[in-house]
Design a protein around this motif. Structure first.
Motif, PDB file in Angstrom:
ATOM      1  N   GLY A 580       0.810  -1.217   0.000  1.00 43.37           N
ATOM      2  CA  GLY A 580       0.000   0.000   0.000  1.00 43.37           C
ATOM      3  C   GLY A 580       0.841   1.263   0.000  1.00 43.37           C
ATOM      4  N   ALA A 581       0.275   2.313   0.651  1.00 36.45           N
ATOM      5  CA  ALA A 581       0.942   3.622   0.652  1.00 36.45           C
ATOM      6  C   ALA A 581       2.288   3.551   1.361  1.00 36.45           C
ATOM      7  CB  ALA A 581       0.045   4.666   1.328  1.00 36.45           C
ATOM      8  N   TYR A 582       2.359   2.840   2.476  1.00 33.27           N
ATOM      9  CA  TYR A 582       3.628   2.747   3.191  1.00 33.27           C
ATOM     10  C   TYR A 582       4.684   2.030   2.363  1.00 33.27           C
ATOM     11  CZ  TYR A 582       7.158   1.606   6.652  1.00 33.27           C
ATOM     12  OH  TYR A 582       8.351   1.488   7.320  1.00 33.27           O
ATOM     13  N   ALA A 583       4.271   0.969   1.672  1.00 33.24           N
ATOM     14  CA  ALA A 583       5.229   0.234   0.833  1.00 33.24           C
ATOM     15  C   ALA A 583       5.809   1.156  -0.235  1.00 33.24           C
ATOM     16  CB  ALA A 583       4.543  -0.974   0.191  1.00 33.24           C
ATOM     17  N   SER A 584       4.960   2.024  -0.815  1.00 35.78           N
ATOM     18  CA  SER A 584       5.460   2.967  -1.828  1.00 35.78           C
ATOM     19  C   SER A 584       6.460   3.932  -1.211  1.00 35.78           C
ATOM     20  CB  SER A 584       4.283   3.739  -2.445  1.00 35.78           C
ATOM     21  OG  SER A 584       3.391   2.858  -3.094  1.00 35.78           O
ATOM     22  N   LEU A 585       6.149   4.434  -0.023  1.00 33.80           N
ATOM     23  CA  LEU A 585       7.073   5.337   0.656  1.00 33.80           C
ATOM     24  C   LEU A 585       8.398   4.637   0.967  1.00 33.80           C
ATOM     25  CD1 LEU A 585       4.715   7.139   3.221  1.00 33.80           C
ATOM     26  CD2 LEU A 585       5.887   8.199   1.290  1.00 33.80           C
ATOM     27  N   TRP A 586       8.299   3.407   1.447  1.00 37.67           N
ATOM     28  CA  TRP A 586       9.507   2.671   1.826  1.00 37.67           C
ATOM     29  C   TRP A 586      10.400   2.388   0.623  1.00 37.67           C
ATOM     30  CZ3 TRP A 586      12.589   1.551   5.607  1.00 37.67           C
ATOM     31  CH2 TRP A 586      13.512   0.519   5.473  1.00 37.67           C
ATOM     32  N   HIS A 587       9.791   1.920  -0.471  1.00 39.54           N
ATOM     33  CA  HIS A 587      10.593   1.612  -1.651  1.00 39.54           C
ATOM     34  C   HIS A 587      11.221   2.879  -2.228  1.00 39.54           C
ATOM     35  CE1 HIS A 587       9.525  -2.522  -1.568  1.00 39.54           C
ATOM     36  NE2 HIS A 587       8.229  -2.327  -1.830  1.00 39.54           N
ATOM     37  N   SER A 588      10.463   3.987  -2.224  1.00 38.30           N
ATOM     38  CA  SER A 588      11.006   5.254  -2.729  1.00 38.30           C
ATOM     39  C   SER A 588      12.162   5.720  -1.855  1.00 38.30           C
ATOM     40  CB  SER A 588       9.904   6.314  -2.761  1.00 38.30           C
ATOM     41  OG  SER A 588      10.431   7.568  -3.115  1.00 38.30           O
ATOM     42  N   TRP A 589      11.986   5.677  -0.538  1.00 41.17           N
ATOM     43  CA  TRP A 589      13.030   6.139   0.368  1.00 41.17           C
ATOM     44  C   TRP A 589      14.242   5.204   0.321  1.00 41.17           C
ATOM     45  CZ3 TRP A 589      15.452   4.022   4.659  1.00 41.17           C
ATOM     46  CH2 TRP A 589      16.220   4.921   5.431  1.00 41.17           C
TER      47      TRP A 589
END
Length: 597
Positions: A580-589
């Motif tokens: 979800g949204a957290y996974a997108s943030l984590w992969h981007s970071w």
């Protein structure tokens, strides 16, 4: 635009003034008595001068004149000594009363909830604590005693004219009617005018303070023209209010100056007519004219001080208005049953703004490490303020151990929840002073342990006097680099933030909320500090508004905020797997090594 603090009503100002007088009533009574004696001594001279005129007309010799002149001299010296004693006692009374005003102001300021101070802005509070308190102090120290002296003198002089001849007394009072009408016109407008001037001054101070403290933000977002325009508008408003009060003074004083000469002229004309008919002695006419001529000085002082009282009265209303502001709850609120934090159906909106939180539900278990992540504007900081009890939700509840956090008294709240942001403050004083604010009874061993917990012990040991080194604020000389001779070392942003975190360790709260509290530290130092804090606060609840996602990786659970709502909640591994949204943030970071804003 800031929401300014309350202003006391006239009745409240009068009650506060009476309370201050009662607090030092004996000194006030002595001031009145000395003033009355000085005024009485001043009445003897004109009366005896009239006697000299009558005695000389009656054929008295030089011996009579010398004897009366000697009495006049003795009375003049007595008046001088009594007046000086009255001013001395009055000034001491004023200084003691000013000290009480300052102490009350500090106590009331410290009792204000943080949310009230933030909404009012530091400019309004600073203007009240500096310019307004100084104006009240000047009145208490200088204007008050002079007003008392001059008022008593004026009453005695007018009374002396009535004693000489009631008709002359009535003529003198009627001749001064213009002063009464002018004063009434002025007083009807002065309070509102000076209050508006004070509010405009506060607004200027607020804009200057906000622009100076946020100068980098202003430059980064290209807001220079907007801030300059707002500053000019505030200055123009301040100029208009000052011109209005200047207009009031100009009209008032012009009328008063004209009114001064009328009583003497009327008394000389009426007295001369009565003397021509044999109804009054020449000495009585001379004495009455001299009394009214003497009246000009105390009356002028009274009217001048009345004008000053309108300005200082408005300042006193603003200072006293602080007592009408919302205060932190007194001690005695229920004790929380445990450290469990429950957020239920919470909604919140700032003044003149849209809804920031929209139905948030969250439970934070005792001893849990919770990371809150999300994009800018998602409501993370607002949620942290509610969890820390700084603000109360518009609807819904935020409780700790079953007790609303916002209902805890300040001492309970400080022991229960502490919010640490990236904003920091270094107080003027030593390193020791800066740390003992959190725990006044801490010993040196505890202070060094707190500094070591946040990685600040190394640079503190390098200071010239260690814990006893005086610190400064602002300037080009960071602590590690020392300071020029005679100057206190100045803490830079990261070290000031470490001092703030060391205070948290000493405070030892049950729940610690970190709102980007390590944002000013470099990534390696920030990670070391966060892990050190986690070790020190083992068993405590830690809620971190995550600036760098490694904080979320180390947390027990992660809460994802989006558009004022809690959209995801779980462990780091579970949320990454959910995609979800957290996974997108984590992969981007993780890929770009840049955290969310």
């Amino acid at each position: 635009m800031s929401t300014q603090l309350p202003v006391a009503e006239p009745a409240g100002v009068r009650a506060a003034a009476a309370r201050l007088i009662r607090a030092d009533g004996r000194a006030f009574a002595v001031v009145l008595a000395l003033n009355a004696l000085a005024a009485a001594a001043g009445l003897v001279g004109p009366w005896l001068l009239g006697r000299i005129v009558d005695e000389v007309r009656a054929g008295a010799g030089v011996a009579v004149v010398d004897r009366l002149a000697l009495v006049i001299l003795v009375c003049a010296v007595a008046q001088l000594l009594l007046a000086r004693a009255a001013r001395l006692v009055g000034h001491r009374f004023g200084e003691r009363t000013l000290a009480r005003v300052r102490e009350e102001f500090v106590d009331r300021t410290l009792a204000l909830p943080a949310s009230v101070v933030e909404r009012a802005g530091t400019g309004d509070l600073t203007a009240r604590g500096t310019a307004d308190v100084a104006a009240v102090g000047t009145t208490l120290r200088d204007a008050g005693p002079e007003l008392l002296v001059s008022s008593v003198q004026a009453l005695f002089l007018v009374g002396a004219v009535f004693v000489l001849d009631p008709l002359l007394g009535c003529c003198a009072v009627l001749a001064q009617a213009g002063i009464w009408f002018s004063l009434r016109w002025y007083l009807r407008r002065a309070r509102a005018g000076y209050l508006a001037e004070g509010a405009a001054t506060s607004e200027v101070a607020e804009i200057v303070s906000a622009t100076a403290s946020g100068a980098r933000t202003v430059e980064a977002f290209g807001l220079q023209r907007r801030r300059v325009a707002e500053s000019r508008d505030a200055l123009e408003t301040s100029r208009r209010t000052r011109m209005h009060t200047l207009y009031l003074r100009s009209v008032f004083f012009l009328t008063v100056e004209v009114s001064y000469v009328l009583p003497v002229a009327v008394v000389l004309m009426v007295g001369g007519a009565l003397h021509a008919r044999g109804a009054m002695s020449l000495g009585a006419v001379v004495a009455a004219a001299l009394y009214l001529r003497q009246l000009e000085s105390p009356l002028d002082t009274v009217l001048m001080r009345v004008e000053q009282l309108q300005s200082s009265g408005a300042s006193f209303a603003r200072v006293e208005g602080l007592g009408r502001a919302p205060r932190a709850l007194p001690s005695g609120s229920p004790a929380p049953a445990d450290d469990r934090i429950d957020v239920r159906r919470v909604r919140y909106a700032y003044d003149r703004g849209g809804e920031v939180l929209r139905g948030v539900d969250l439970t934070v278990r005792p001893g849990e490490r919770l990371a809150v992540v999300g994009p800018s504007g998602a409501g993370k900081t607002t949620l942290s303020r509610l969890l820390a009890g700084i603000d109360a939700p518009r609807s819904g509840t935020v409780t700790v151990g079953g007790v609303p956090i916002a209902d805890l008294d300040p001492e309970q709240l400080r022991r229960q929840v502490v919010l640490v942001t990236q904003e920091h403050h270094v107080f003027l004083g030593t390193v020791r002073d800066n740390l003992l604010i959190a725990e006044p009874t801490a010993g040196d061993g505890e202070l060094w342990a707190a500094l070591a917990a946040v990685g600040a012990d190394d640079w503190v040991r390098e200071l010239p006097d260690g814990l006893d080194t005086e610190l400064g604020r602002g300037g080009p000389h960071p602590v590690a680099g020392g300071a020029p001779p005679g100057q206190a070392p100045v803490t830079d942003g990261p070290r000031a933030q470490q001092l703030a975190l060391a205070r948290v360790v000493l405070a030892d709260p049950h729940t610690l909320i970190l709102d980007e509290a390590t944002a000013l530290l470099d990534p390696a130092t920030a990670r070391h500090t966060e892990r050190a804090l986690a070790a020190v606060l083992e068993g405590r609840t830690v809620i971190a508004i995550a600036h760098r996602l490694h904080t979320a990786h180390d947390a027990d659970r992660v809460a994802v905020m989006e558009d004022g709502q809690l959209t995801e909640l779980g462990t780091h591994e579970a949320l990454v797997a959910a995609g979800g949204a957290y996974a997108s943030l984590w992969h981007s970071w993780h890929g770009e090594r840049t955290g969310p804003s």
